[in-house]
Design a protein around this motif. Structure first.
Motif, mmCIF file in Angstrom:
data_model
loop_
_atom_site.group_PDB
_atom_site.id
_atom_site.type_symbol
_atom_site.label_atom_id
_atom_site.label_comp_id
_atom_site.label_asym_id
_atom_site.label_seq_id
_atom_site.Cartn_x
_atom_site.Cartn_y
_atom_site.Cartn_z
ATOM 1 N N SER A 40 0.829 -1.202 0.000
ATOM 2 C CA SER A 40 0.000 0.000 0.000
ATOM 3 C C SER A 40 0.864 1.253 0.000
ATOM 4 O O SER A 40 1.679 1.473 0.903
ATOM 5 N N SER A 41 0.695 2.075 -1.045
ATOM 6 C CA SER A 41 1.451 3.329 -1.196
ATOM 7 C C SER A 41 2.960 3.119 -1.114
ATOM 8 O O SER A 41 3.704 4.048 -0.776
ATOM 9 N N LEU A 42 3.410 1.895 -1.388
ATOM 10 C CA LEU A 42 4.824 1.530 -1.314
ATOM 11 C C LEU A 42 5.416 1.847 0.065
ATOM 12 O O LEU A 42 6.599 2.129 0.211
ATOM 13 N N MET A 43 4.588 1.778 1.112
ATOM 14 C CA MET A 43 5.096 2.054 2.450
ATOM 15 C C MET A 43 5.978 0.926 2.953
ATOM 16 O O MET A 43 6.851 1.146 3.788
ATOM 17 N N GLN A 44 5.743 -0.312 2.476
ATOM 18 C CA GLN A 44 6.574 -1.462 2.838
ATOM 19 C C GLN A 44 6.686 -1.600 4.361
ATOM 20 O O GLN A 44 7.746 -1.394 4.949
ATOM 21 N N VAL A 45 5.551 -1.953 4.959
ATOM 22 C CA VAL A 45 5.430 -1.946 6.421
ATOM 23 C C VAL A 45 5.434 -3.364 7.000
ATOM 24 O O VAL A 45 4.813 -3.622 8.018
ATOM 25 N N VAL A 46 6.170 -4.253 6.358
ATOM 26 C CA VAL A 46 6.270 -5.630 6.841
ATOM 27 C C VAL A 46 7.738 -5.984 7.031
ATOM 28 O O VAL A 46 8.589 -5.633 6.212
ATOM 29 N N SER A 47 8.029 -6.697 8.117
ATOM 30 C CA SER A 47 9.345 -7.296 8.303
ATOM 31 C C SER A 47 9.176 -8.794 8.501
ATOM 32 O O SER A 47 8.156 -9.253 9.032
ATOM 33 N N VAL A 48 10.177 -9.551 8.064
ATOM 34 C CA VAL A 48 10.174 -11.005 8.188
ATOM 35 C C VAL A 48 11.367 -11.418 9.043
ATOM 36 O O VAL A 48 12.502 -11.006 8.773
ATOM 37 N N ILE A 49 11.103 -12.198 10.080
ATOM 38 C CA ILE A 49 12.176 -12.732 10.929
ATOM 39 C C ILE A 49 12.380 -14.188 10.554
ATOM 40 O O ILE A 49 11.470 -15.013 10.709
ATOM 41 N N ARG A 50 13.544 -14.513 10.037
ATOM 42 C CA ARG A 50 13.882 -15.918 9.766
ATOM 43 C C ARG A 50 14.479 -16.504 11.043
ATOM 44 O O ARG A 50 15.510 -16.031 11.528
ATOM 45 N N VAL A 51 13.825 -17.517 11.589
ATOM 46 C CA VAL A 51 14.270 -18.094 12.865
ATOM 47 C C VAL A 51 15.041 -19.382 12.586
ATOM 48 O O VAL A 51 14.468 -20.384 12.146
ATOM 49 N N THR A 52 16.353 -19.342 12.852
ATOM 50 C CA THR A 52 17.212 -20.507 12.638
ATOM 51 C C THR A 52 17.723 -21.100 13.947
ATOM 52 O O THR A 52 18.207 -22.234 13.956
ATOM 53 N N ASP A 53 17.622 -20.356 15.032
ATOM 54 C CA ASP A 53 18.073 -20.827 16.337
ATOM 55 C C ASP A 53 17.149 -21.945 16.830
ATOM 56 O O ASP A 53 15.941 -21.752 16.958
ATOM 57 N N THR A 54 17.707 -23.120 17.106
ATOM 58 C CA THR A 54 16.890 -24.285 17.477
ATOM 59 C C THR A 54 16.143 -24.080 18.784
ATOM 60 O O THR A 54 14.999 -24.535 18.926
ATOM 61 N N ASN A 55 16.758 -23.410 19.735
ATOM 62 C CA ASN A 55 16.081 -23.168 21.007
ATOM 63 C C ASN A 55 14.911 -22.208 20.840
ATOM 64 O O ASN A 55 13.845 -22.399 21.445
ATOM 65 N N LYS A 56 15.096 -21.187 20.023
ATOM 66 C CA LYS A 56 13.994 -20.257 19.761
ATOM 67 C C LYS A 56 12.866 -20.950 19.005
ATOM 68 O O LYS A 56 11.685 -20.712 19.274
ATOM 69 N N ARG A 57 13.226 -21.827 18.095
ATOM 70 C CA ARG A 57 12.210 -22.582 17.364
ATOM 71 C C ARG A 57 11.381 -23.433 18.338
ATOM 72 O O ARG A 57 10.151 -23.502 18.237
ATOM 73 N N LYS A 58 12.061 -24.099 19.232
ATOM 74 C CA LYS A 58 11.369 -24.949 20.203
ATOM 75 C C LYS A 58 10.428 -24.126 21.060
ATOM 76 O O LYS A 58 9.278 -24.520 21.311
ATOM 77 N N THR A 59 10.886 -22.970 21.509
ATOM 78 C CA THR A 59 10.046 -22.094 22.331
ATOM 79 C C THR A 59 8.857 -21.581 21.535
ATOM 80 O O THR A 59 7.725 -21.542 22.031
ATOM 81 N N LEU A 60 9.082 -21.190 20.300
ATOM 82 C CA LEU A 60 7.993 -20.692 19.463
ATOM 83 C C LEU A 60 6.952 -21.783 19.211
ATOM 84 O O LEU A 60 5.745 -21.505 19.183
ATOM 85 N N ALA A 61 7.399 -23.006 19.034
ATOM 86 C CA ALA A 61 6.471 -24.121 18.847
ATOM 87 C C ALA A 61 5.557 -24.264 20.056
ATOM 88 O O ALA A 61 4.344 -24.499 19.928
ATOM 89 N N GLN A 62 6.132 -24.103 21.248
ATOM 90 C CA GLN A 62 5.340 -24.193 22.473
ATOM 91 C C GLN A 62 4.394 -23.012 22.602
ATOM 92 O O GLN A 62 3.212 -23.175 22.926
ATOM 93 N N LEU A 63 4.889 -21.801 22.325
ATOM 94 C CA LEU A 63 4.062 -20.604 22.443
ATOM 95 C C LEU A 63 2.896 -20.627 21.456
ATOM 96 O O LEU A 63 1.835 -20.062 21.724
ATOM 97 N N ALA A 64 3.088 -21.282 20.321
ATOM 98 C CA ALA A 64 2.062 -21.337 19.281
ATOM 99 C C ALA A 64 1.026 -22.424 19.537
ATOM 100 O O ALA A 64 0.178 -22.679 18.687
ATOM 101 N N GLY A 65 1.089 -23.054 20.709
ATOM 102 C CA GLY A 65 0.118 -24.100 21.025
ATOM 103 C C GLY A 65 0.670 -25.492 20.828
ATOM 104 O O GLY A 65 -0.065 -26.409 20.469
ATOM 105 N N HIS A 66 1.986 -25.646 21.051
ATOM 106 C CA HIS A 66 2.651 -26.947 20.934
ATOM 107 C C HIS A 66 2.490 -27.529 19.530
ATOM 108 O O HIS A 66 2.133 -28.696 19.354
#
Length: 240
Positions: A40-66
């Motif tokens: 929209s209006s070339l505002m480019q208001v999105v960021s993407v986080i690529r998660v490669t850290d295994t511990n963060k992935r595990k935590t995110l899996a739990q936070l997202a409802g296992h």
């Protein structure tokens, strides 16, 4: 038909992935496809986080409802509304309007769909993870999201290790209106309910006896993350 439409119509959510990496070239093309999406209006208001850290992935899996596939997918991308980069350009901006929050959410969805379609076009599969909004503040802290930036959803990507049945959708007769909004065709919905009952009973796993109407009315008859507005407000979004 053409290859693009064939890919779109063959979409399935993939939750089981082979132990195969997504190459750096594949990931680069997927991200490029996402960035090429409408903005929209070339505002480019999105960021993407690529998660490669295994511990963060595990935590995110739990936070997202296992949801274990958050941990096991070859790639996991988190899509965020991001007005922080604009704030750093000029602190006089006013990103707290609801309209701007809507724009961020819409643009995040458009970008992510481009990414998923690009992935599917090269033989990969994926599934969206809205469950990250179960614990948005915890996700914020884990990923270091600053003010004016809010998590929307995640996207698992990888080589499919399953071939789930194609899930039926509502008829265009129900979804598409001509010139003005039309009353709901209850008979069309009843027919779709029967199709969904047959689908749920026949699919290879998680079988159940339920039509679409029952499913969505139960979903919409209870609270749905009532804390989200407060979360967005604390991030400086959706205040007015």
């Amino acid at each position: 038909m053409n290859n693009v439409i064939d890919t779109i119509l063959a979409h399935r959510s993939i939750r089981a992935f082979k132990d195969t990496e997504v190459s750096s070239e594949q990931l680069e093309r997927i991200i490029q496809a996402g960035i090429a999406a409408s903005s929209s209006s070339l505002m480019q208001v999105v960021s993407v986080i690529r998660v490669t850290d295994t511990n963060k992935r595990k935590t995110l899996a739990q936070l997202a409802g296992h949801q274990s596939y958050v941990e096991t997918a070859a790639e996991f991308l988190v899509f965020c509304i991001d007005y922080q980069r604009h704030y750093e350009l000029n602190s006089d901006i006013q990103p707290d309007f609801i309209e701007l929050t809507l724009i961020g959410a819409i643009d995040a969805g458009i970008m992510a769909q481009n990414c998923l379609l690009a992935a599917e076009s090269i033989g990969l599969g994926g599934v969206y993870i809205g469950g990250l909004r179960n614990s948005p503040s915890e996700v914020d802290e884990l990923l270091g999201l600053p003010q004016h930036t809010a998590v929307m959803f995640g996207l698992c990507l990888g080589v499919p290790d399953q071939q789930p049945e194609l899930k039926p959708r509502l008829s265009p007769d129900v979804i598409v209106h001509e010139n003005q909004y039309q009353p709901l065709d209850q008979q069309k919905v009843k027919e779709y309910d029967q199709v969904m009952q047959q689908y749920y009973q026949a699919r290879s796993d998680n079988t159940k006896q339920q039509g679409w109407s029952d499913q969505v009315t139960k979903k919409l008859s209870k609270e749905s993350r009532p804390f989200i507005l407060d979360y967005l407000n604390r991030k400086g979004l959706a205040r007015r």
